[in-house]
Design a protein around this motif. Structure first.
Motif, mmCIF file in Angstrom:
data_model
loop_
_atom_site.group_PDB
_atom_site.id
_atom_site.type_symbol
_atom_site.label_atom_id
_atom_site.label_comp_id
_atom_site.label_asym_id
_atom_site.label_seq_id
_atom_site.Cartn_x
_atom_site.Cartn_y
_atom_site.Cartn_z
ATOM 1 N N LYS A 90 0.806 -1.206 0.003
ATOM 2 C CA LYS A 90 -0.074 -0.027 -0.080
ATOM 3 C C LYS A 90 0.880 1.318 0.010
ATOM 4 C CE LYS A 90 -3.693 2.550 2.507
ATOM 5 N NZ LYS A 90 -2.967 3.667 2.584
ATOM 6 N N VAL A 91 1.919 1.190 0.733
ATOM 7 C CA VAL A 91 2.858 2.362 0.731
ATOM 8 C C VAL A 91 3.484 2.731 -0.452
ATOM 9 C CG1 VAL A 91 5.010 3.185 1.816
ATOM 10 C CG2 VAL A 91 3.410 2.204 3.396
ATOM 11 N N LYS A 92 3.888 1.481 -1.220
ATOM 12 C CA LYS A 92 4.508 1.622 -2.583
ATOM 13 C C LYS A 92 3.391 2.282 -3.555
ATOM 14 C CE LYS A 92 7.883 -2.344 -1.757
ATOM 15 N NZ LYS A 92 8.015 -3.531 -2.225
ATOM 16 N N ALA A 93 2.140 1.613 -3.469
ATOM 17 C CA ALA A 93 1.257 2.236 -4.360
ATOM 18 C C ALA A 93 0.878 3.480 -4.007
ATOM 19 C CB ALA A 93 0.156 1.159 -4.345
ATOM 20 N N ASP A 94 0.734 4.084 -2.756
ATOM 21 C CA ASP A 94 0.558 5.349 -2.506
ATOM 22 C C ASP A 94 1.774 6.280 -3.074
ATOM 23 O OD1 ASP A 94 -1.918 4.890 -1.270
ATOM 24 O OD2 ASP A 94 -0.773 5.157 0.774
ATOM 25 N N ARG A 95 2.793 5.925 -2.871
ATOM 26 C CA ARG A 95 3.998 6.487 -3.610
ATOM 27 C C ARG A 95 4.026 6.561 -5.145
ATOM 28 N NH1 ARG A 95 8.531 3.414 -0.455
ATOM 29 N NH2 ARG A 95 8.135 4.557 1.496
ATOM 30 N N GLN A 96 3.378 5.598 -5.648
ATOM 31 C CA GLN A 96 3.299 5.534 -7.214
ATOM 32 C C GLN A 96 2.158 6.354 -7.478
ATOM 33 O OE1 GLN A 96 2.775 1.702 -8.357
ATOM 34 N NE2 GLN A 96 5.058 1.187 -8.311
ATOM 35 N N MET A 97 1.237 6.320 -6.841
ATOM 36 C CA MET A 97 0.023 7.237 -6.935
ATOM 37 C C MET A 97 0.455 8.646 -6.838
ATOM 38 S SD MET A 97 -2.562 5.449 -8.085
ATOM 39 C CE MET A 97 -3.962 6.750 -7.860
ATOM 40 N N ARG A 98 1.069 8.893 -6.003
ATOM 41 C CA ARG A 98 1.684 10.425 -5.750
ATOM 42 C C ARG A 98 2.509 10.693 -6.876
ATOM 43 N NH1 ARG A 98 1.911 9.238 -0.249
ATOM 44 N NH2 ARG A 98 4.196 8.615 -0.642
ATOM 45 N N SER A 99 3.469 9.828 -7.243
ATOM 46 C CA SER A 99 4.254 10.228 -8.436
ATOM 47 C C SER A 99 3.747 10.332 -9.645
ATOM 48 C CB SER A 99 5.424 9.112 -8.571
ATOM 49 O OG SER A 99 6.000 9.177 -9.556
ATOM 50 N N LEU A 100 2.526 9.360 -9.923
ATOM 51 C CA LEU A 100 1.632 9.535 -11.216
ATOM 52 C C LEU A 100 0.931 10.893 -11.136
ATOM 53 C CD1 LEU A 100 0.436 5.993 -11.714
ATOM 54 C CD2 LEU A 100 2.094 7.090 -13.056
ATOM 55 N N ALA A 101 0.504 11.321 -10.013
ATOM 56 C CA ALA A 101 -0.281 12.434 -9.856
ATOM 57 C C ALA A 101 0.640 13.604 -10.352
ATOM 58 C CB ALA A 101 -1.097 12.851 -8.450
ATOM 59 N N ASP A 102 1.841 13.585 -9.686
ATOM 60 C CA ASP A 102 2.782 14.714 -10.092
ATOM 61 C C ASP A 102 3.139 14.827 -11.473
ATOM 62 O OD1 ASP A 102 2.766 15.276 -7.285
ATOM 63 O OD2 ASP A 102 4.662 14.417 -6.912
#
Length: 111
Positions: A90-102
């Motif tokens: 989940k932590v990895k997925a949240d980072r990826q989501m933030r990275s994709l959002a950025d």
């Protein structure tokens, strides 16, 4: 004189017979008490045997419960490991989501 001796002898025999009767009565009472105590002793041994059976049964139940507890604890440890893995994912997925959002914002800003 013989009459008196005979009477004394008869009286002595009656005294002995009476004392013998009393001794027999005491013996009877004592034997009855011994019988009662023996019955109590047998009952005590029976209760001890029953408790020993109960103890053996309880030991078997305890061993079974310990085995079940051990298996449950192993299961809990496996679930904890799985939960830790899910949390890491989940932590990895949240980072990826933030990275994709950025990245998405950057693209929108470039357009």
């Amino acid at each position: 004189d013989e009459f008196v001796d005979g009477m004394l002898m008869r009286r002595a025999q009656l005294t002995v017979a009476r004392e013998l009767l009393e001794v027999h009565q005491k013996l009877f009472v004592s034997e009855a008490r011994v019988g009662d105590k023996h019955a109590e002793l047998v009952g005590c041994y029976q209760r001890m045997a029953d408790r020993a059976k109960e103890f053996t049964t309880l030991q078997a139940q305890l061993a079974k419960l310990r085995g079940e507890l051990h298996r449950e604890m192993q299961s809990v440890q496996a679930v904890k490991r799985y939960c830790a893995t899910v949390e890491e994912d989940k932590v990895k997925a949240d980072r990826q989501m933030r990275s994709l959002a950025d990245a998405n914002r950057a693209l929108e800003g470039a357009v």
